[in-house]
Design a protein around this motif. Structure first.
Motif, PDB file in Angstrom:
ATOM      1  N   ALA A  59       1.473 -11.713   6.945  1.00 61.07           N
ATOM      2  CA  ALA A  59       2.488 -11.804   5.888  1.00 61.07           C
ATOM      3  C   ALA A  59       2.244 -10.759   4.800  1.00 61.07           C
ATOM      4  O   ALA A  59       3.196 -10.233   4.207  1.00 61.07           O
ATOM      5  N   ASP A  60       0.971 -10.432   4.541  1.00 60.26           N
ATOM      6  CA  ASP A  60       0.638  -9.414   3.538  1.00 60.26           C
ATOM      7  C   ASP A  60       1.276  -8.071   3.876  1.00 60.26           C
ATOM      8  O   ASP A  60       1.660  -7.314   2.981  1.00 60.26           O
ATOM      9  N   LEU A  61       1.384  -7.768   5.151  1.00 60.11           N
ATOM     10  CA  LEU A  61       1.908  -6.468   5.572  1.00 60.11           C
ATOM     11  C   LEU A  61       3.341  -6.245   5.117  1.00 60.11           C
ATOM     12  O   LEU A  61       3.794  -5.100   4.999  1.00 60.11           O
ATOM     13  N   PHE A  62       4.080  -7.339   4.862  1.00 59.80           N
ATOM     14  CA  PHE A  62       5.478  -7.221   4.472  1.00 59.80           C
ATOM     15  C   PHE A  62       5.654  -7.057   2.962  1.00 59.80           C
ATOM     16  O   PHE A  62       6.777  -6.919   2.482  1.00 59.80           O
ATOM     17  N   LEU A  63       4.543  -7.069   2.227  1.00 60.02           N
ATOM     18  CA  LEU A  63       4.619  -6.868   0.787  1.00 60.02           C
ATOM     19  C   LEU A  63       4.996  -5.423   0.470  1.00 60.02           C
ATOM     20  O   LEU A  63       4.741  -4.508   1.252  1.00 60.02           O
ATOM     21  N   ASP A  64       5.588  -5.226  -0.704  1.00 64.45           N
ATOM     22  CA  ASP A  64       5.790  -3.873  -1.207  1.00 64.45           C
ATOM     23  C   ASP A  64       4.437  -3.151  -1.207  1.00 64.45           C
ATOM     24  O   ASP A  64       3.410  -3.763  -1.547  1.00 64.45           O
ATOM     25  N   PRO A  65       4.373  -1.861  -0.808  1.00 63.34           N
ATOM     26  CA  PRO A  65       3.080  -1.161  -0.699  1.00 63.34           C
ATOM     27  C   PRO A  65       2.213  -1.252  -1.946  1.00 63.34           C
ATOM     28  O   PRO A  65       0.996  -1.481  -1.852  1.00 63.34           O
ATOM     29  N   ASP A  66       2.807  -1.099  -3.123  1.00 59.61           N
ATOM     30  CA  ASP A  66       2.017  -1.165  -4.355  1.00 59.61           C
ATOM     31  C   ASP A  66       1.480  -2.572  -4.596  1.00 59.61           C
ATOM     32  O   ASP A  66       0.342  -2.753  -5.038  1.00 59.61           O
TER      33      ASP A  66
END
Length: 533
Positions: free
Chosen positions: A396-403
């Protein structure tokens, strides 16, 4: 293969309209009718069965039999084509452009979603037959959208001039494309399979529609997929009454326009996907697919010298229905008129414009299908999965905004606390005492206390951001690994499926890739799948 599902709404890659549709918001219900579930298909079957002419089945089966006459179709596919004549046979449709070598990866996901849903419906309703159909957008004319695909970070492009419906294009210039792609594939059995597939599709067929049909049949025919090219006079003739309603009564323009007004009035601030025209058909002949427009007391074809009186246009429709090509507003209606369809499977953008069409369908007296968001997936190698684990990240972390992802990781691994919440709470408590004093004096002092509190809290926020920035520099190696992994899985900050081609993963994972995906996909769960191979 390991798999994990994430609700589409939690990925950040879908519009608020689609998220609200998936949440089945009450005020959106009038725009779609039934929401897709196994139970909902019972009523859909009954409605379609009582509103689909038997004569249409015979025509569709005849057209498909001819279109498959030159192909080595599987027993399943041939059985499906024959079964379409039976009043207990229904279709599950997905559609896509004729992208070179299938284009982006989600082409595969669309078709596998349709195949899997058809299988699940057969288990739930064993007395009926369900046929997965790929509707080729052979009448589309936007060549620039389909003339390329990406392979290992390189664009493979077919450069040539093009006009008219893309399905009718000859395959001139694809020998050079094949040679380039063949060289990039390199040696190996899987490379040879892809090489032969490309060569057989694009160098041994006469036009783009037949090449695409061959390729889709090679990839998915064993699963019983039926590929339909609706650019056919016999199919268009079935649609003639609806073409007349659009040409001479502007039915699509008035009904879809009203639906858009109602959608705009909802609080969701939805982005309207398409707007109808007064006439929602192109005039299609060899080398030309241009809009039909009303002009004076007659009709004309945009950017041409072709003109019709009303009488002449009616005669043209009667004699040559194949020359009337639906646009994005009328194509869905055409599909539902000629097929015994229950469900349309598409991407978020597609479903967004389908949600504008229910009133148009009602006015046309055609059942509106269930709308299902296609399966989406993120494919990871085992090595990438190990990196994810070492970085202590969740899928799920991978779908966060890069920053946000980098900030989250830095906060987790920093030896220093980058959360100044305790300091802010302490500051607020100190000012509470000052407020007690201020309440006993004049308002000017109270204002000074308030201003000072705001200033110091903002100062703490700035210090927190500076500390975070400093820790990012200090932990640069970790930050780089996080960014590199996310960039590899989300090329250009977008979903992997929107840019990469199936061939890359076929080389890595082999022909079992499609079967593994088919087994793992659960179309009605409405989740984004993450797979580690």
């Amino acid at each position: 293969m390991q798999s994990q599902g994430i609700p589409f709404q939690d990925t950040g890659f879908f519009s608020n309209l689609i998220e609200d549709y998936l949440d089945q918001r009450d005020d959106l219900q009038p725009f779609y009718g039934r929401f897709p579930s196994l139970n909902a298909f019972k009523a859909q079957i009954e409605e379609k069965q009582s509103n689909f002419p038997k004569e249409h089945r015979a025509v569709v089966s005849e057209v498909l039999s001819e279109q498959y006459s030159g192909l080595q179709a599987s027993v399943k596919t041939l059985g499906h084509i024959k079964a379409l004549q039976d009043q207990k046979t229904f279709t599950v449709v997905t559609g896509h452009q004729l992208n070179l070598f299938t284009g982006p990866l989600y082409f595969v996901y669309k078709i596998l979603s349709a195949v899997k849903l058809a299988q699940q419906l057969k288990e739930a309703y064993p007395d009926c037959h369900f046929v997965p159909v790929y509707w080729m957008a052979s009448e589309d004319h936007d060549f620039e959208e389909i003339n390329h695909f990406n392979f290992r970070g390189k664009e493979v492009r077919w450069n040539r001039g093009a006009s008219g419906g893309v399905g009718r294009l000859d395959l001139e210039g694809l020998q050079a494309v094949f040679e380039t792609f063949s060289a990039d594939l390199g040696p190996g059995k899987r490379s040879d399979t892809l090489r032969n597939m490309f060569q057989s599709a694009y160098l041994e067929h006469s036009n783009l529609a037949s090449a695409t049909q061959y390729l889709a049949n090679e990839l998915f025919g064993h699963l019983g997929l039926v590929v339909l090219d609706a650019d056919d006079a016999r199919l268009k003739r079935l649609f003639t009454p609806h073409i007349e309603n659009d040409l001479f009564k502007n039915l699509g323009y008035t009904t879809v326009g009203k639906s858009i007004e109602k959608l705009n009035a909802l609080p969701g601030n939805y982005r309207i996907q398409v707007s109808p025209r007064e006439i929602n058909f192109f005039y299609l002949i060899e080398g030309l697919r241009n809009r039909l427009v009303a002009e004076g007391d007659g009709f004309s074809v945009v950017d041409s010298k072709i003109r019709f009186s009303e009488t002449e246009l009616r005669e043209e429709l009667r004699d040559h229905p194949e020359r009337f090509s639906p646009n994005v507003t009328t194509r869905p209606l055409y599909q539902e008129v000629i097929l015994p369809n229950l469900c349309y499977i598409g991407g978020g953008g597609e479903l967004a414009y389908w949600l504008e069409l229910k009133g148009f369908f009602e006015a046309s007296d055609v059942p509106f299908p269930l709308l299902l968001l296609r399966n989406s997936a993120l494919l990871m190698s085992r090595k990438q999965g190990q990196k994810l684990q070492k970085l202590n990240l969740t899928t799920a972390d991978l779908f966060l905004d890069p920053d946000r992802l980098v900030e989250k990781r830095v906060r987790e691994i920093s030896e220093l606390s980058i959360d100044f919440s305790p300091q802010k709470e302490h500051l607020i408590k100190q000012f509470k005492g000052l407020y007690d004093i201020a309440s006993k004096t004049d308002k000017s002092f109270l204002g000074a206390v308030q201003a000072q509190e705001v200033k110091q809290l903002k100062g703490l926020e700035r210090l927190e951001k500076r500390l975070l920035k400093a820790q990012k520099r200090k932990l640069n190696d970790e930050v780089s690994r996080v960014r590199d992994l996310q960039d590899a899985l989300f090329p250009g900050g977008s979903l992997q499926e929107r840019s990469r081609n199936f061939s890359e993963f076929y080389l890595d994972f082999g022909p079992e890739l499609f079967q593994d995906l088919l087994e793992a996909f659960q179309p009605l769960d409405q989740e984004f799948s993450v797979f580690i191979f």
